[in-house]
Design a protein around this motif. Structure first.
Motif, mmCIF file in Angstrom:
data_model
loop_
_atom_site.group_PDB
_atom_site.id
_atom_site.type_symbol
_atom_site.label_atom_id
_atom_site.label_comp_id
_atom_site.label_asym_id
_atom_site.label_seq_id
_atom_site.Cartn_x
_atom_site.Cartn_y
_atom_site.Cartn_z
ATOM 1 N N LYS A 127 0.841 -1.204 0.000
ATOM 2 C CA LYS A 127 0.000 0.000 0.000
ATOM 3 C C LYS A 127 0.877 1.256 0.000
ATOM 4 C CE LYS A 127 -4.378 0.743 2.232
ATOM 5 N NZ LYS A 127 -5.238 0.550 3.357
ATOM 6 N N SER A 134 2.249 7.183 -6.512
ATOM 7 C CA SER A 134 0.973 7.428 -7.218
ATOM 8 C C SER A 134 1.108 8.520 -8.290
ATOM 9 C CB SER A 134 -0.163 7.728 -6.244
ATOM 10 O OG SER A 134 0.141 8.873 -5.530
ATOM 11 N N ILE A 160 -6.327 2.788 -2.478
ATOM 12 C CA ILE A 160 -6.058 1.349 -2.319
ATOM 13 C C ILE A 160 -6.982 0.777 -1.259
ATOM 14 C CG2 ILE A 160 -4.265 -0.386 -1.850
ATOM 15 C CD1 ILE A 160 -2.443 2.342 -2.447
ATOM 16 N N LEU A 168 -5.479 -6.941 -2.380
ATOM 17 C CA LEU A 168 -5.574 -5.482 -2.373
ATOM 18 C C LEU A 168 -6.177 -5.075 -3.708
ATOM 19 C CD1 LEU A 168 -2.154 -4.132 -0.999
ATOM 20 C CD2 LEU A 168 -4.342 -4.161 0.189
ATOM 21 N N VAL A 170 -6.407 -1.737 -6.253
ATOM 22 C CA VAL A 170 -6.033 -0.352 -6.547
ATOM 23 C C VAL A 170 -7.188 0.264 -7.324
ATOM 24 C CG1 VAL A 170 -4.403 1.128 -7.776
ATOM 25 C CG2 VAL A 170 -3.587 -0.948 -6.634
#
Ligand code: NAD
Length: 417
Positions: A127, A134, A160, A168, A170
């Motif tokens: 994460k 990003s 996230i 996970l 995104v």
């Protein structure tokens, strides 16, 4: 028996495919002629739109009138096979016109792309790494659609989510401007996935748009006067709303009625009605229980207020919207300047539709009006042709018993004469 193993069928041209099906299915020359009539869509275009094309399937196109939205009048095109829907929407809009019509607003056209990470070894570290990078990831996403960026859209944000089961997800939030956005977003997600793998050492799997468009919402509100509706009908509408609020069985039908309008506009404008439907129903159950998309209450004066909020993944460019000549014609009738405005019209239409259905349900019931309009369909179902249709449907309505059996009896009598 037909053999469905049509080898090389997809490679054939449109006419050859038509020919093969006409022969294989044993279609009559009249049926073959009907199949060959492809209306406003020529074979070249049809062949590019979907696979294995052999023709078109028509729907009636109606216009919902009386709509005033934010002070502007609209003629709303609706492509739908169900009788009463266009009449109900127009009726709801006519009654709302008395108080100035519909007020709407909407959020920016933000859609979500999802990248799935599986068997994540270290969720917290992954994460952090994605968050840290990003800016770089957004830049890369935006290189995939310079047109979108030029119009002020593009990838704006990365979120996230940890959804458990070592996964996970995104979320790539993209402003898709006047597009529905699926292709743009899917491309961006497919490009970002290997970058995320490199960055994190984790494995990605699915990379695709989410149709739960929670960031792309439209709202509409309207007022219907107590003087026009009467106290008891208002009471009935609010009771109907409370019924839907507390019972998913009713809420499903309540929302189906809203989508009668929204889906008809979606089809008429060449948009993806499965996306709009999926988004609306998922949004209705977002808080853990399936809920109505509208709400109704009384103001201080005792007038009825109706409100709706729904996700609106409509486009004016992309997909079929620009290439389908009838969709273009419908948009010319509708006269919206961007996809956001189209979404707001859809919200107003859904609200009008729902109001009209609840008003009928809470008073005389829907069958009386609906069956009158449906009488012609029943007459045709019973075999009435040309001038017989009008005659049989009139007699059906006068008989007070609008049924298939009655239509058959009337037709038999008519032909006997
Ligand atoms: P698209 O890719 O055909 O066109 C959109 C593109 O047009 C934009 O990406 C941009 O490059 C360009 N463009 C030009 N002028 C623009 C403007 N004013 N605003 C925004 N973009 C502009 O279409 P799309 O909207 O990305 O995808 C819609 C299609 O994808 C539909 O046919 C839908 O059925 C299909 N689809 C849907 C799903 C889903 O909903 N799950 C999945 C896959 C595909």
């Amino acid at each position: 028996m037909v053999n469905s193993n049509l080898e090389g069928f997809y490679k054939k041209n449109f006419n050859a495919r038509q020919k093969e099906i006409i022969k294989k299915a044993g279609l009559s020359s009249k049926e073959a002629k009907m199949l060959k009539n492809s209306g406003s869509l020529d074979s070249g275009l049809l062949d590019k739109m979907i696979e294995n094309t052999i023709g078109i399937f028509e729907l009636p196109l109606g216009i919902a009138n009386y709509f005033k939205i934010n002070g502007k009048d609209y003629l709303i095109p609706m492509a739908i096979e169900e009788s009463s829907v266009v009449a109900a929407a127009s009726n709801g809009a006519r009654m709302a016109r008395e108080t100035g019509g519909f007020k709407t607003k909407s959020s920016k056209p933000l859609m979500i792309g999802q990248i799935q990470l599986v068997n994540v070894k270290n969720a917290a570290k992954t994460k952090k790494l994605i968050q840290k990078n990003s800016g770089k990831l957004l830049k890369l996403a935006n290189l995939q659609d310079k047109t979108l960026v030029k119009f002020g859209g593009g990838a704006k944000k990365i979120e996230i989510r940890n959804i458990g089961a070592k996964m996970l997800v995104v979320h790539l939030i993209v402003d898709v401007r006047d597009a529905m956005g699926a292709n743009a977003i899917n491309t961006m997600c497919e490009v970002l996935a290997p970058e995320i793998e490199k960055l994190t050492g984790e494995k990605t799997r699915l990379r695709i748009i989410s149709n739960l468009a929670v960031h792309r919402l439209a709202e509409a509100k309207a007022k219907w006067k107590q003087k026009t509706l009467g106290k008891d009908v208002i009471k009935g509408i609010i009771e109907a709303y409370n019924f839907a609020k507390n019972d998913p069985f009713r809420a499903t039908t309540h929302n189906k009625g809203i989508m009668n309008g929204v889906a008809a506009l979606t089809i008429a404008t060449g948009n993806d009605f499965r996306a709009i439907e999926a988004g609306a129903h998922a949004f209705a159950s977002l808080k853990g229980k399936y809920k109505p998309l509208t709400k109704f209450y009384k103001d201080k004066k005792g007038d009825l207020i109706g409100e709706i909020v729904l996700p609106v993944q409509f486009g004016l460019v992309g997909g079929t919207t620009k290439i389908h000549p009838k969709a273009q014609l419908c948009l010319k009738i509708l006269k919206v300047k961007n996809a956001q405005e189209l979404g707001e019209v859809a919200a107003a239409l859904g609200l009008a539709q729902n109001f009209a259905a609840l008003r009928a349900l809470a008073s005389e019931g829907i069958q009386k009006g609906h069956m009158k309009l449906h009488a012609k369909n029943i007459a045709m179902m019973a075999g009435a042709k040309n001038k017989e249709i009008e005659k049989v449907s009139k007699k059906l309505v006068n008989s007070g018993q609008i049924s298939f059996d009655m239509a058959k009896r009337i037709l038999k009598e008519l032909r006997g004469k």
